[in-house]
Design an enzyme around this catalytic site. Structure first.
Site, PDB file in Angstrom:
ATOM      1  N   SER A 119      38.149  31.792  36.096  1.00 37.92           N
ATOM      2  CA  SER A 119      37.306  32.714  36.845  1.00 37.92           C
ATOM      3  C   SER A 119      35.864  32.256  36.744  1.00 37.92           C
ATOM      4  O   SER A 119      35.459  31.650  35.738  1.00 37.92           O
ATOM      5  CB  SER A 119      37.437  34.132  36.290  1.00 37.92           C
ATOM      6  OG  SER A 119      36.465  34.994  36.859  1.00 37.92           O
TER       7      SER A 119
ATOM      8  N   TYR B  57      37.166  40.012  29.135  1.00 39.95           N
ATOM      9  CA  TYR B  57      37.709  39.230  30.253  1.00 39.95           C
ATOM     10  C   TYR B  57      36.960  37.902  30.363  1.00 39.95           C
ATOM     11  O   TYR B  57      37.575  36.837  30.513  1.00 39.95           O
ATOM     12  CB  TYR B  57      37.585  40.023  31.550  1.00 39.95           C
ATOM     13  CG  TYR B  57      38.090  39.278  32.764  1.00 39.95           C
ATOM     14  CD1 TYR B  57      39.447  39.237  33.062  1.00 39.95           C
ATOM     15  CD2 TYR B  57      37.211  38.614  33.619  1.00 39.95           C
ATOM     16  CE1 TYR B  57      39.916  38.552  34.177  1.00 39.95           C
ATOM     17  CE2 TYR B  57      37.666  37.931  34.732  1.00 39.95           C
ATOM     18  CZ  TYR B  57      39.017  37.900  35.013  1.00 39.95           C
ATOM     19  OH  TYR B  57      39.475  37.213  36.108  1.00 39.95           O
TER      20      TYR B  57
END
Length: 285
Positions: A151, A164
């Site tokens: 990501s 995350y």
């Protein structure tokens, strides 16, 4: 002719995709089937979603192999991998499954949020790859690929997604190190691509908004970009271009200067302020 001089294709090969019941995982599975994969192995915790994806894959002419797997369970991964290896060495492994818990760090629960996020996002790709890598390394008869979905959150800091972001920083460091190890040790038929997208409109990031000049990517666009980068053996893809710019500026500017540019100008530090996501469901992309 060596495998390194042959264009990569999944045609006639075996493909495994984690998080295949929905979102981008489903789209990777359909792409593999359309491009002639003989076997598409589908892993997810969602049995109903897996069955639906399998039906679509079968309709496209590939054989779908379905396995309900909890990627937070290392023993479950090992058991499922032993079964899947009977299909032969993978032509393509897509480590796609992931979850997000959007909250201030002190509001994360140790087991349900911190441990689960790290288990699924960071450790599971390592365990899955470790199980299939020896066969992929040993059989150099065709080009092979590993696609690890990280990501853009793994390239910059962001409030309300600390765990995350940490999980994706881990994936980026591991994935690119693996790429270099394979190259250094002469396994040129096996390439690793790390995909670092910004927010994607799959539902996983409902409520989040993209930074300045960075609209949410569609799942179809994200999968197409990642697939083409994988076919080309591209080491890393950060998309869209503004996400790449953020990484560059963060590396060039002093921390406080970047805080101003990233936080105030691009608005990165407020992108998760209205995040809702999928709640407690361990959703995949």
């Amino acid at each position: 002719m060596s495998a390194t001089s042959i264009p990569f294709t999944v045609s006639g090969g075996v493909v495994l995709i984690t998080g295949a019941a929905m979102g981008m995982g489903r789209l990777y599975a359909l792409r593999a089937a359309r491009e002639g994969a003989a076997v598409v192995i589908l892993w997810d915790v969602d049995a109903g979603g897996l069955a639906a994806t399998a039906a679509e894959v079968t309709a496209l002419g590939a054989r779908a192999v379905v396995r309900q797997v909890d990627l937070a369970d290392r023993a479950a991964i090992a058991e499922a991998a032993a079964e899947a290896r009977a299909e032969g060495p993978l032509a393509l492994l897509v480590n796609n499954a992931g979850i997000v818990r959007g909250a201030l760090f002190w509001d994360h629960r140790p087991e349900q949020d911190i441990a689960l996020t790290m288990d699924i996002n960071a450790l599971a790709p390592m365990y899955v790859t470790h199980a299939f890598l020896p066969d992929m390394m040993a059989d150099a008869g065709r080009p092979r690929r590993i696609l690890n979905i990280a990501s853009a959150a793994g390239t910059v800091s962001n409030p309300r997604m600390s765990v995350y972001a940490a999980s994706k920083w881990a994936v980026i460091g591991w994935s690119d190190s693996l790429r270099l190890e394979l190259e250094q040790q002469g396994y040129r038929h096996l390439a690793v691509t790390t995909f670092c997208p910004s927010y994607i409109s799959t539902g996983m990031f409902d409520g989040a908004r993209g930074p300045l000049l960075t609209p949410l990517m569609t799942p179809e666009d994200a999968v197409d970009r990642a697939w083409r980068a994988t076919v080309a053996g591209q080491p890393q893809l950060i998309a869209p271009a503004t996400a790449q710019l953020g990484k560059v500026l963060r590396g060039l500017l002093p921390v406080r200067a970047w805080d101003f540019v990233g936080g105030k100008v691009f608005g990165i530090y407020s992108t998760m302020d209205k995040f809702t996501g999928r709640g407690e469901k361990a959703g995949t992309r």
